[in-house]
Design a protein around this motif. Structure first.
Motif, PDB file in Angstrom:
ATOM      1  N   ASP A 293     -14.637  19.909   9.923  1.00 53.32           N
ATOM      2  CA  ASP A 293     -13.649  18.845  10.083  1.00 53.32           C
ATOM      3  C   ASP A 293     -13.965  17.570   9.308  1.00 53.32           C
ATOM      4  O   ASP A 293     -13.041  16.849   8.912  1.00 53.32           O
ATOM      5  CB  ASP A 293     -13.493  18.504  11.569  1.00 53.32           C
ATOM      6  N   VAL A 420     -19.797  13.469  21.969  1.00 53.93           N
ATOM      7  CA  VAL A 420     -18.619  13.622  21.108  1.00 53.93           C
ATOM      8  C   VAL A 420     -17.392  14.043  21.914  1.00 53.93           C
ATOM      9  O   VAL A 420     -16.258  13.629  21.603  1.00 53.93           O
ATOM     10  CB  VAL A 420     -18.891  14.627  19.969  1.00 53.93           C
ATOM     11  N   GLY A 421     -17.598  14.840  22.979  1.00 51.99           N
ATOM     12  CA  GLY A 421     -16.465  15.268  23.795  1.00 51.99           C
ATOM     13  C   GLY A 421     -15.867  14.141  24.603  1.00 51.99           C
ATOM     14  O   GLY A 421     -14.646  13.946  24.629  1.00 51.99           O
ATOM     15  N   GLY A 424     -13.868  11.556  22.648  1.00 50.26           N
ATOM     16  CA  GLY A 424     -12.533  11.886  22.158  1.00 50.26           C
ATOM     17  C   GLY A 424     -12.449  12.909  21.054  1.00 50.26           C
ATOM     18  O   GLY A 424     -11.361  13.098  20.485  1.00 50.26           O
ATOM     19  N   PHE A 425     -13.547  13.639  20.739  1.00 56.17           N
ATOM     20  CA  PHE A 425     -13.422  14.691  19.736  1.00 56.17           C
ATOM     21  C   PHE A 425     -12.872  15.957  20.390  1.00 56.17           C
ATOM     22  O   PHE A 425     -13.356  16.387  21.437  1.00 56.17           O
ATOM     23  CB  PHE A 425     -14.759  14.991  19.058  1.00 56.17           C
ATOM     24  N   ASP A 426     -11.874  16.572  19.762  1.00 57.12           N
ATOM     25  CA  ASP A 426     -11.219  17.773  20.285  1.00 57.12           C
ATOM     26  C   ASP A 426     -11.715  18.987  19.504  1.00 57.12           C
ATOM     27  O   ASP A 426     -11.433  19.133  18.311  1.00 57.12           O
ATOM     28  CB  ASP A 426      -9.698  17.624  20.135  1.00 57.12           C
ATOM     29  N   ILE A 431      -9.857  17.065  13.667  1.00 55.38           N
ATOM     30  CA  ILE A 431      -9.590  15.639  13.462  1.00 55.38           C
ATOM     31  C   ILE A 431      -8.193  15.263  13.923  1.00 55.38           C
ATOM     32  O   ILE A 431      -7.969  14.194  14.506  1.00 55.38           O
ATOM     33  CB  ILE A 431      -9.781  15.277  11.973  1.00 55.38           C
ATOM     34  N   SER A 434      -8.137  14.530  17.608  1.00 56.71           N
ATOM     35  CA  SER A 434      -9.230  13.700  18.110  1.00 56.71           C
ATOM     36  C   SER A 434      -8.931  12.220  17.920  1.00 56.71           C
ATOM     37  O   SER A 434      -8.102  11.824  17.091  1.00 56.71           O
ATOM     38  CB  SER A 434     -10.536  14.050  17.380  1.00 56.71           C
ATOM     39  N   THR A 435      -9.634  11.402  18.685  1.00 54.29           N
ATOM     40  CA  THR A 435      -9.543   9.955  18.508  1.00 54.29           C
ATOM     41  C   THR A 435     -10.445   9.521  17.354  1.00 54.29           C
ATOM     42  O   THR A 435     -11.361  10.241  16.946  1.00 54.29           O
ATOM     43  CB  THR A 435      -9.988   9.221  19.779  1.00 54.29           C
ATOM     44  N   GLY A 438     -13.941   9.373  18.528  1.00 57.31           N
ATOM     45  CA  GLY A 438     -14.537  10.702  18.644  1.00 57.31           C
ATOM     46  C   GLY A 438     -15.001  11.240  17.300  1.00 57.31           C
ATOM     47  O   GLY A 438     -16.077  11.851  17.207  1.00 57.31           O
ATOM     48  N   VAL A 439     -14.202  11.028  16.250  1.00 56.41           N
ATOM     49  CA  VAL A 439     -14.576  11.484  14.908  1.00 56.41           C
ATOM     50  C   VAL A 439     -15.803  10.717  14.416  1.00 56.41           C
ATOM     51  O   VAL A 439     -16.730  11.296  13.823  1.00 56.41           O
ATOM     52  CB  VAL A 439     -13.399  11.325  13.929  1.00 56.41           C
ATOM     53  N   LEU A 442     -18.859  12.024  16.118  1.00 50.83           N
ATOM     54  CA  LEU A 442     -19.294  13.284  15.515  1.00 50.83           C
ATOM     55  C   LEU A 442     -20.123  13.019  14.263  1.00 50.83           C
ATOM     56  O   LEU A 442     -21.194  13.621  14.069  1.00 50.83           O
ATOM     57  CB  LEU A 442     -18.066  14.130  15.174  1.00 50.83           C
TER      58      LEU A 442
END
Length: 495
Positions: A293, A420-421, A424-426, A431, A434-435, A438-439, A442
């Motif tokens: 990502d 990371v979870g 806000g990382f999905d 990407i 995700s927020t 969150g990115v 990561l």
């Protein structure tokens, strides 16, 4: 192990060195999906929360706090016609095979209880195999450099196993993108290599398709484990003998732990291992997401395959460097290099394939040093205990190191995925789902974790006390002590 007239240990036969290492092959195939593919599958394809998956991985690992010292102590004390270490391998192989299949090939509707149960049983099987096997290897020779040979040979198998593990997702990715057939696999591999050197980049599959690929990848890895593990275990059992020792005093677990706590080099190795393996796990848990990502790499399996090729090619370098400047200083070189590589990754953006590939291969070159140098250092530390206690307790020491390593991996994986979870990382959406925070989390976790934790370990390694010269003097004292015991036992038998 016999000795020549000069007092130095004789070289181990190649059959013993390479026969013992074979178990590193299936154990490596198992370790790779746990670090890279299991979090992505359970959090992406199966839809479990990423932070919760990280917590489950952490909780299952914590069971090793009980099982590792117990199995290490039992394997040190155990006596049977088969030896001390062999029975534990025989018990662990079927348990690990069952655990690997249930964990890697779950039904689509499984929940957290299923995940935690099979993780725990899988880790128990791994402990029953890996701890006695590592202690067995440490006892094959008393010599500083012979032990490096044993550890390096096992590491060659480990890296071959990791290459095998990386080849499975590479083939699955290519078959999903280009259809079945070896020709398509070969064509896509060449295209991927060409892209790293400036050629056109093969298109990555859409995010949801990539998430769906984790199931076939894990099934292929499970089949690989079931094929390799019994064959390699049989090879070890049939080709490697267990050393014979003079009778040693029985030491209670409490007394043994007290001796460990007075073993300065051991405490230092444990702390070094805690920092280094935490840093590695902190990064590894999110590596697939970073590569997919952040950089946009189209073929994760191909990247790891060549990463492990570089690791195997570098084994002679790290072995030679450890012999020339000492294992601990060679380990320092490894950590500094990896820290610099990790820091450089922070500045990469989507599409920076060539730069990422160069850094990734350099990290792969260091992988062997990260793996076998700490284990080789630990084998020497056991001699300090043998001198003080009179016992042969390699199993206990490798159990403590194994427990420390697993705690570090558990915490590193759990903390990394939770950070990371929760920020806000999905895992399923990448990407797009995700927020921004969150990115960014990561990116920071992948690149800065090794910098911080490896840097903290360097001070402990710099003045490490058990140098090659000191270890040689220690081995001379132990050899004289062992010779006296054997002479006394022979005299008692004749009387």
């Amino acid at each position: 192990m016999s000795q020549d007239h000069s007092g130095s240990a004789q070289a181990l036969p190649l059959r013993t060195v390479w026969g013992h290492g074979t178990l590193g092959l299936p154990l490596a195939v198992i370790g790779y999906p746990l670090s890279i593919w299991i979090p992505a599958h359970y959090a992406g394809a199966l839809g479990l929360p990423l932070a919760t998956v990280g917590t489950m991985l952490m909780l299952a690992r914590f069971t090793d706090v009980i099982t590792d010292p117990l199995i290490g102590e039992l394997s040190d004390r155990f006596r049977s016609p088969l030896g001390r270490r062999r029975p534990f391998l025989i018990l662990g192989v079927p348990l690990m095979m069952l655990g690997a299949w249930q964990l890697f090939v779950p039904d689509p509707n499984v929940g957290l209880a299923y995940f935690l149960l099979w993780l725990t049983l899988f880790f128990l099987g791994a402990t029953l195999i890996s701890l006695p096997h590592a202690a067995w290897g440490a006892e094959l020779s008393p010599d500083y450099h012979q032990r490096s040979r044993v550890t390096a040979a096992r590491e060659v198998y480990v890296l071959a196993g990791l290459m095998t593990a990386a080849a499975v997702p590479m083939v699955v990715e290519v078959m999903a993108d280009r259809g079945t057939g070896l020709g398509g696999v070969f064509q896509h591999t060449l295209a991927t290599l060409a892209s790293w050197f400036g050629g056109p980049v093969p298109e990555a599959a859409p995010t949801m398709t990539r998430a769906a690929l984790t199931g076939p990848v894990l099934e292929g890895l499970a089949i690989t484990v079931l094929a390799l593990l019994p064959v390699c275990a049989t090879a070890v059992l049939l080709t490697v003998g267990e050393p014979r020792f003079a009778a040693t005093p029985r030491i209670s677990l409490r007394e043994g732990l007290a001796l460990v706590m007075r073993n300065g080099p051991m405490k230092r190795v444990l702390l070094i291992g805690l920092l280094v393996y935490f840093g590695e796990a902190f990064r590894n848990a999110v590596s697939l997401f970073f590569m997919r990502d952040i950089v946009g790499l189209g073929s994760i399996g191909s990247a790891y395959f060549f990463y492990f090729v570089a690791g195997i090619a570098a084994i002679p370098f790290w072995l030679g460097l450890g012999k020339r400047i000492g294992k601990h200083r060679a380990f320092m070189v490894t950590l500094i290099t990896v820290g610099c590589v990790s820091f450089a990754n922070f500045f990469l953006d989507y599409g920076d394939y060539n730069a990422f590939f160069a850094l990734f291969i350099l990290k792969g070159f260091c992988f062997g040093g990260l793996q076998f140098l700490p284990a080789a250092m630990l084998a020497d530390v056991v001699d300090v205990d043998s001198m003080r206690s009179g016992g042969k307790r390699a199993g206990t020491y490798f159990a403590l190191m194994g427990m420390t390593t697993k705690i570090a991996i558990a915490l590193g994986t759990g903390v990394s995925l939770n950070v990371v979870g929760l920020l806000g990382f999905d895992a399923a959406g990448g990407i797009e789902g995700s927020t921004e925070v969150g990115v960014l989390a990561l990116r920071i976790v992948y690149t800065m974790g090794p910098v911080v934790f490896f840097g903290s370990a360097l001070g402990l390694i710099w003045n490490y006390p058990l140098t090659p010269a000191r270890h040689a003097r220690l081995r001379e004292r132990l050899a004289r002590k062992e010779a006296r015991k054997l002479a006394q036992a022979a005299a008692s038998t004749q009387a």
